[in-house]
Structures are given as structure tokens and as C-alpha cells.
Design a protein around this motif. Structure first.
Motif, PDB file in Angstrom:
ATOM      1  N   ALA A  74       0.840  -1.202   0.000  1.00 15.07           N
ATOM      2  CA  ALA A  74       0.000   0.000   0.000  1.00 15.07           C
ATOM      3  C   ALA A  74       0.874   1.250   0.000  1.00 15.07           C
ATOM      4  O   ALA A  74       0.554   2.239  -0.673  1.00 15.07           O
ATOM      5  CB  ALA A  74      -0.938  -0.002   1.202  1.00 15.07           C
ATOM      6  N   GLY A  75       1.976   1.219   0.736  1.00 12.93           N
ATOM      7  CA  GLY A  75       2.900   2.347   0.752  1.00 12.93           C
ATOM      8  C   GLY A  75       3.499   2.613  -0.614  1.00 12.93           C
ATOM      9  O   GLY A  75       3.654   3.769  -1.022  1.00 12.93           O
ATOM     10  N   LEU A  76       3.832   1.543  -1.336  1.00 11.00           N
ATOM     11  CA  LEU A  76       4.376   1.702  -2.693  1.00 11.00           C
ATOM     12  C   LEU A  76       3.336   2.308  -3.635  1.00 11.00           C
ATOM     13  O   LEU A  76       3.656   3.187  -4.442  1.00 11.00           O
ATOM     14  CB  LEU A  76       4.861   0.363  -3.240  1.00 11.00           C
ATOM     15  CG  LEU A  76       6.111  -0.203  -2.580  1.00 11.00           C
ATOM     16  CD1 LEU A  76       6.315  -1.658  -2.974  1.00 11.00           C
ATOM     17  CD2 LEU A  76       7.321   0.647  -2.945  1.00 11.00           C
ATOM     18  N   LEU A  77       2.102   1.837  -3.531  1.00 11.27           N
ATOM     19  CA  LEU A  77       1.025   2.390  -4.365  1.00 11.27           C
ATOM     20  C   LEU A  77       0.809   3.867  -4.044  1.00 11.27           C
ATOM     21  O   LEU A  77       0.676   4.698  -4.949  1.00 11.27           O
ATOM     22  CB  LEU A  77      -0.268   1.604  -4.161  1.00 11.27           C
ATOM     23  CG  LEU A  77      -0.296   0.205  -4.764  1.00 11.27           C
ATOM     24  CD1 LEU A  77      -1.546  -0.549  -4.316  1.00 11.27           C
ATOM     25  CD2 LEU A  77      -0.233   0.276  -6.276  1.00 11.27           C
ATOM     26  N   ALA A  78       0.793   4.196  -2.758  1.00  7.52           N
ATOM     27  CA  ALA A  78       0.593   5.591  -2.348  1.00  7.52           C
ATOM     28  C   ALA A  78       1.764   6.462  -2.797  1.00  7.52           C
ATOM     29  O   ALA A  78       1.566   7.585  -3.271  1.00  7.52           O
ATOM     30  CB  ALA A  78       0.408   5.676  -0.835  1.00  7.52           C
ATOM     31  N   VAL A 125       9.757   5.097 -11.049  1.00  2.00           N
ATOM     32  CA  VAL A 125      10.387   3.824 -11.428  1.00  2.00           C
ATOM     33  C   VAL A 125      10.718   3.004 -10.175  1.00  2.00           C
ATOM     34  O   VAL A 125      10.490   1.789 -10.143  1.00  2.00           O
ATOM     35  CB  VAL A 125      11.646   4.064 -12.296  1.00  2.00           C
ATOM     36  CG1 VAL A 125      12.491   2.813 -12.413  1.00  2.00           C
ATOM     37  CG2 VAL A 125      11.242   4.565 -13.673  1.00  2.00           C
ATOM     38  N   LEU A 126      11.245   3.647  -9.142  1.00  2.33           N
ATOM     39  CA  LEU A 126      11.550   2.916  -7.898  1.00  2.33           C
ATOM     40  C   LEU A 126      10.285   2.283  -7.313  1.00  2.33           C
ATOM     41  O   LEU A 126      10.297   1.118  -6.898  1.00  2.33           O
ATOM     42  CB  LEU A 126      12.182   3.852  -6.866  1.00  2.33           C
ATOM     43  CG  LEU A 126      13.603   4.314  -7.127  1.00  2.33           C
ATOM     44  CD1 LEU A 126      14.006   5.378  -6.114  1.00  2.33           C
ATOM     45  CD2 LEU A 126      14.571   3.144  -7.097  1.00  2.33           C
ATOM     46  N   PHE A 131       7.068  -2.562  -6.599  1.00  7.16           N
ATOM     47  CA  PHE A 131       5.720  -3.124  -6.610  1.00  7.16           C
ATOM     48  C   PHE A 131       5.631  -4.372  -7.482  1.00  7.16           C
ATOM     49  O   PHE A 131       4.998  -5.356  -7.091  1.00  7.16           O
ATOM     50  CB  PHE A 131       4.719  -2.061  -7.097  1.00  7.16           C
ATOM     51  CG  PHE A 131       3.300  -2.536  -7.087  1.00  7.16           C
ATOM     52  CD1 PHE A 131       2.593  -2.614  -5.912  1.00  7.16           C
ATOM     53  CD2 PHE A 131       2.678  -2.914  -8.266  1.00  7.16           C
ATOM     54  CE1 PHE A 131       1.278  -3.061  -5.889  1.00  7.16           C
ATOM     55  CE2 PHE A 131       1.363  -3.362  -8.265  1.00  7.16           C
ATOM     56  CZ  PHE A 131       0.666  -3.437  -7.072  1.00  7.16           C
ATOM     57  N   VAL A 132       6.272  -4.343  -8.659  1.00  9.15           N
ATOM     58  CA  VAL A 132       6.091  -5.447  -9.608  1.00  9.15           C
ATOM     59  C   VAL A 132       7.088  -6.588  -9.438  1.00  9.15           C
ATOM     60  O   VAL A 132       6.805  -7.713  -9.862  1.00  9.15           O
ATOM     61  CB  VAL A 132       6.112  -4.961 -11.082  1.00  9.15           C
ATOM     62  CG1 VAL A 132       5.020  -3.953 -11.336  1.00  9.15           C
ATOM     63  CG2 VAL A 132       7.456  -4.423 -11.478  1.00  9.15           C
ATOM     64  N   LEU A 133       8.243  -6.309  -8.865  1.00 10.38           N
ATOM     65  CA  LEU A 133       9.228  -7.384  -8.713  1.00 10.38           C
ATOM     66  C   LEU A 133       8.750  -8.413  -7.700  1.00 10.38           C
ATOM     67  O   LEU A 133       8.127  -8.061  -6.695  1.00 10.38           O
ATOM     68  CB  LEU A 133      10.574  -6.823  -8.257  1.00 10.38           C
ATOM     69  CG  LEU A 133      11.378  -6.072  -9.314  1.00 10.38           C
ATOM     70  CD1 LEU A 133      12.632  -5.481  -8.694  1.00 10.38           C
ATOM     71  CD2 LEU A 133      11.739  -6.980 -10.476  1.00 10.38           C
ATOM     72  N   PRO A 134       9.056  -9.677  -7.949  1.00 14.61           N
ATOM     73  CA  PRO A 134       8.712 -10.689  -6.945  1.00 14.61           C
ATOM     74  C   PRO A 134       9.614 -10.519  -5.728  1.00 14.61           C
ATOM     75  O   PRO A 134      10.664  -9.892  -5.796  1.00 14.61           O
ATOM     76  CB  PRO A 134       9.014 -12.009  -7.662  1.00 14.61           C
ATOM     77  CG  PRO A 134       9.987 -11.658  -8.727  1.00 14.61           C
ATOM     78  CD  PRO A 134       9.709 -10.231  -9.115  1.00 14.61           C
ATOM     79  N   GLY A 135       9.192 -11.057  -4.632  1.00 13.12           N
ATOM     80  CA  GLY A 135      10.039 -11.026  -3.441  1.00 13.12           C
ATOM     81  C   GLY A 135       9.511 -10.174  -2.317  1.00 13.12           C
ATOM     82  O   GLY A 135      10.223  -9.918  -1.354  1.00 13.12           O
TER      83      GLY A 135
END
Length: 185
Positions: A74-78, A125-126, A131-135
Motif C-alpha cells: 500500500a505504501g508503494l502504491l501511495a 520507477v523505484l 511493486f512489480v518485482l517478486p520477493g
């Protein structure tokens, strides 16, 4: 990929923390940010203080969201959404010919420009990478690699925070005159 995701989160945490703290560290800093907000977003006239306060609050919430593993997504989306909103506001302001100061990290008197769009693209980009990378649910049990990822994230954050000065240095622009908010000359 957990370590790359962690490094991206660390970079974003530092950037948003420095941004929020620099804008809210004292009344003069907040007032300067509020004025720049109204210049960049004319629709904010009459609502500059609430909008500026909402931006600072959102930045602090993003820092906490990114720092807590259960809320990191959620933090990455925000973070991505807020930087995208900043980017749109800057692009529209540039299109209108606005030369407001960039108060992204508090005391800068540099006018907004294409460099701020580039800097924001790096932040987007960060956020997207993390968000999209697995892990996301990785263990991160190698403390040495975890530490290296954190240090790399902090270095990236410092480069982003210093982007105006670095752009001036490499583009041969003279440094802006010293600016001391709240200190009479």
C-alpha cells in the motif's frame, strides 16, 4: 529480488521522510511550501494550507506504510500515486509558464523545470519496480545483503534529494544564491 525491493523501499522512505520533514520543520518552511503549492496549483487558492498540510501528512503516512512490511505494498502504491500527482502538477505548471520555486525538499529556491520531471520519473520507477518485482514476502535473512540493499537505497535517495544541485553542477549552471528562511538579512 527481495533485496532489490527492500532497497527501493529504503530509497523511497528516505526521500519521503526528508521531503516531509523539510517542509514541516518550522513555520517558515511550511509557509514557503504552501506558497509554492498555490503557485503550482492555482485551484488551491484559498485552500493552500489544507492542501499543503495534506501533502506533508501523506508523505509521513507513506514513510510509515513503506517501513512496515505488512503495509509496504500500500505504501508503494501511495508513493507512486503521490509522485505521479506531483509530476502532473509540475507538467501543467510548466505548460502554463509558471516559474514557482521547487519546495520539494524545503529550502530550494530553484524554479520547477524539466529536471523535476526527470527526478520524479526516477521515483516512480523505484515505486513501480518495488511493486512489480517478486520477493515482497522474502525472508531477507542474509543481513549483509540486507544492509547493502539499505545502503544502496540511501545512496539513491541522497542522489534524488540532491538532484537540483547535481543537475546544476553537470549542466554548468551557477549555484543559486544562499537562501536562509526565517533569518533576516
Amino acid at each position: 529480488m527481495f533485496y532489490v525491493v527492500f532497497g527501493c523501499r529504503c530509497a523511497l522512505i528516505v526521500v519521503f521522510a526528508v521531503s516531509a520533514i523539510s517542509k514541516s520543520r518550522n513555520r517558515a518552511s511550511f509557509a514557503a511550501f504552501r506558497r509554492a503549492t498555490v503557485e503550482l496549483v492555482p485551484a488551491a487558492r484559498g485552500h493552500g494550507t489544507p492542501l499543503a498540510a495534506a501533502v506533508v501528512a501523506a508523505e509521513f503516512v507513506i514513510v510509515v506504510g513503506l517501513a512496515v512490511p505488512d503495509t509496504a505494498t500500500a505504501g508503494l502504491l501511495a508513493a507512486g500515486a503521490l509522485v505521479t500527482a506531483f509530476t502532473v502538477a509540475i507538467a501543467v505548471a510548466l505548460h502554463r509558464g509558471v516559474t514557482a520555486s521547487c519546495r520539494c525538499f524545503g529550502g530550494s529556491s530553484s524554479p520547477v523545470g524539466a529536471r523535476h520531471l526527470v527526478r520524479n520519473a526516477v521515483l516512480i520507477v523505484l515505486a513501480v519496480l518495488a511493486f512489480v518485482l517478486p520477493g515482497h514476502d522474502g525472508d531477507g535473512n542474509d543481513l549483509a545483503v540486507l544492509g547493502l540493499a539499505a545502503v544502496a537505497g540511501v545512496v539513491v535517495a541522497l542522489l534524488v534529494i540532491s538532484f537540483d544541485a547535481l543537475a546544476d553542477l553537470f549542466l554548468g549552471m551557477p549555484p543559486p544564491p544562499p537562501h536562509h528562511e526565517g533569518i533576516p538579512s
